[in-house]
Design an enzyme around this catalytic site. Structure first.
Site, PDB file in Angstrom:
ATOM      1  N   LYS A 116       0.906  -1.122  -0.134  1.00 47.45           N
ATOM      2  CA  LYS A 116       0.094   0.025  -0.105  1.00 47.45           C
ATOM      3  C   LYS A 116       0.723   1.210   0.207  1.00 47.45           C
ATOM      4  CE  LYS A 116      -3.878  -2.013   2.602  1.00 47.45           C
ATOM      5  NZ  LYS A 116      -4.417  -2.098   3.984  1.00 47.45           N
ATOM      6  N   CYS A 117       0.154   2.472  -0.538  1.00 47.98           N
ATOM      7  CA  CYS A 117       0.801   3.608  -0.554  1.00 47.98           C
ATOM      8  C   CYS A 117       1.051   3.942   1.167  1.00 47.98           C
ATOM      9  CB  CYS A 117      -0.098   4.524  -1.190  1.00 47.98           C
ATOM     10  SG  CYS A 117       0.575   6.330  -1.393  1.00 47.98           S
ATOM     11  N   PRO A 118       2.287   4.557   1.175  1.00 55.44           N
ATOM     12  CA  PRO A 118       3.497   5.053   0.498  1.00 55.44           C
ATOM     13  C   PRO A 118       4.872   4.050   0.202  1.00 55.44           C
ATOM     14  CG  PRO A 118       4.031   5.852   2.693  1.00 55.44           C
ATOM     15  CD  PRO A 118       2.626   4.648   2.661  1.00 55.44           C
TER      16      PRO A 118
END
Lengths: 414, 83
Positions: free
Chosen positions: B16-18
């Site tokens: 998942k981001c980041p």
């Protein structure tokens, strides 16, 4: 990975909306990239002061393994004068993951910071339901998707419900009708939508009810090929029964060739994309602005013949301020004759109306061609592409572009 | 499909981001100057984010990006270390 997920350190979409609608002060730090930030914002009746700093700019400040360290380093260097020390700060990103780190970093620095749970993706999927008509044997609920400015309706009488212009997260309607023990007897799209993916076909198929559309909207206006969907044909004057009453079909070509409005019990106008609260729909999304402007003029003229006390229930809104105190979007036709610029122009001679339309047409969003292909069964998309197609507010209204300009000059958009 | 030669690959699928950017940044730092990192991500947002990062970051260049359709759509980025 679970930083900031503890209860109390994040706000849900609903909680954030409630705070905005109560005009509670808070500050938004939005860490999405500029394109996404420009496309849409969290908003309610108030629009919070917002700063956009893409998270990858923070990333450049050290902290090879821990993004929170980068946030603290970057904020200490570049954000301190720009963040309020006396307001809660809501960190916002695309899905609510990165912003959790940002909120954690800000808390470490002493700010009162929260994460928007689910981020803007959750905002895009957020629906709200408001009662707009409540009579002994007739009710209408307005189901809105505020991120997109889309409005749909559940019309109920007895134990029957007709759903008009359902949006693509069809579980919302199935759950709503289930809770109220309503059987969905018909699903109607007032026209082939260009700005959003319709939930009409899926809802009808899951409810085992017919799906209605005007046949003129079963041809893709740009591709000029027929839709590949099953639907029942609507015609002007048709009556769709719901319990003890009925919806009367008014064919009002202009926004599309098969555009309809529905007159319920003679006094509620489910206007679809014709008359909105601030504005009127645009006639150019089929690529033939000039010819369709004339149709639009005649159709609006027909709607203007309805009595003043008819309650208009629109298919879109452009800004939250169009709603009444209860957050619902509705107004009497009589009041709209005065305050709605497009409607005032529709009462002028045809040439004046055409000139107004030509002069104030917003941009044509390219992705609308694909959205219509999906709605016509000519193109299939996965969830990622669906989200991408539906990014940002609808641009179906003549005034939408103007409203965006206002927002920009007020500094509400970047 | 882009055919860009690369020296190292970073599998950021499912992250998942980041994290895709965070790991890419760290891994590029381990490359020799002039070498290229290929990053494979499943996050649609990574396309715009890598472009934005390349604009602000010192010493890297985004050589190209790809979208590969499959059971799971893959977003591929080629990042070169400049200095």
């Amino acid at each position: 990975m679970d930083i900031g997920k503890a209860s109390g350190s994040e706000w849900s979409i609903q909680e954030s909306r409630d705070r905005l609608n109560r005009a509670e002060d808070f500050f938004v730090l939005d860490v999405r990239n500029r394109d996404e930030f420009d496309a849409w914002r969290l908003e309610g009746r108030a629009v919070p002061p917002t700063l956009n700093v893409p998270y990858f700019e923070m990333l450049e400040e050290g902290g090879e393994d821990d993004f929170v360290d980068s946030v603290v380093a970057y904020a200490g260097k570049a954000l301190l004068p720009r963040l309020p020390s006396d307001l809660p700060i809501l960190a916002v990103c695309a899905k609510g993951d990165t912003s959790a780190f940002v909120a954690e970093g800000l808390r470490r620095m002493g700010f009162e910071a929260f994460n928007l749970r689910g981020g803007m993706q959750a905002w895009g999927e957020h629906y709200e339901v408001r009662s707009v008509v409540s009579e002994p044997d007739l009710s209408v609920q307005q189901v809105s998707r505020p991120a997109r400015g889309c409005l749909s309706y559940v019309v109920a009488s007895g134990d029957e419900a007709v759903v008009v212009d359902p949006l693509r997260h069809v579980d919302r309607y199935i759950d709503l009708c289930g809770q109220e023990e309503l059987g969905i007897t018909a699903v109607i799209d007032t026209h082939a939508h260009a700005d959003h993916l319709s939930g009409g076909l899926e809802l009808a198929s899951r409810a085992g009810s017919p799906y209605f559309l005007h046949p003129y909207d079963a041809v893709h206006p740009i591709d000029l090929v027929p839709a590949r969907i099953r639907f029942r044909h609507l015609a002007d004057g048709d009556r769709i029964a719901v319990g003890t009453t009925a919806l009367e079909v008014l064919h009002i070509p202009g926004h599309t060739l098969g555009n309809i409005a529905l007159l319920l019990a003679g006094r509620y106008l489910l206007a679809g994309d014709s008359i909105f609260i601030d504005s009127i729909s645009r006639p150019d999304l089929g690529g033939r602005a000039e010819a369709w402007s004339r149709l639009h003029y005649e159709s609006l003229g027909r709607l203007l013949e309805l009595p003043d006390d008819v309650l208009v229930l629109p298919g879109h809104f452009s800004r939250a301020g169009e709603a009444g105190d209860d957050g619902a979007f509705r107004a009497s036709l009589g009041s709209l004759r005065q305050r709605n610029e497009g409607l005032r122009m529709a009462a002028e001679p045809a040439e004046t109306f055409s000139a107004y339309i030509q002069a104030s047409l917003p941009d044509f969003p390219e992705r609308y061609v694909d959205i219509k292909r999906v709605n016509a069964g000519l193109l299939e998309v996965d969830e990622d592409r669906a989200i991408e197609l539906e990014l940002g507010k609808n641009l179906c209204a003549m005034a939408a572009a103007a409203a965006r300009e206002d927002a920009r000059s007020e500094g509400r958009l970047a | 499909m882009t055919s860009i030669a690369f020296d190292r690959e970073l599998d950021a699928r499912g992250l998942k981001c980041p994290m895709p950017l965070l790991r890419a940044r760290k891994t590029v730092g381990e490359l020799a100057i002039g070498q290229v990192l290929r990053v494979v991500s499943t996050d649609r947002g990574s396309i715009k984010d890598f472009q934005g990062w390349a604009d602000v970051a010192k010493a890297i260049e985004l050589l190209g990006q790809d979208t590969e359709q499959g059971p799971e759509t893959l977003y591929v980025h080629y990042v070169k270390r400049l200095a």
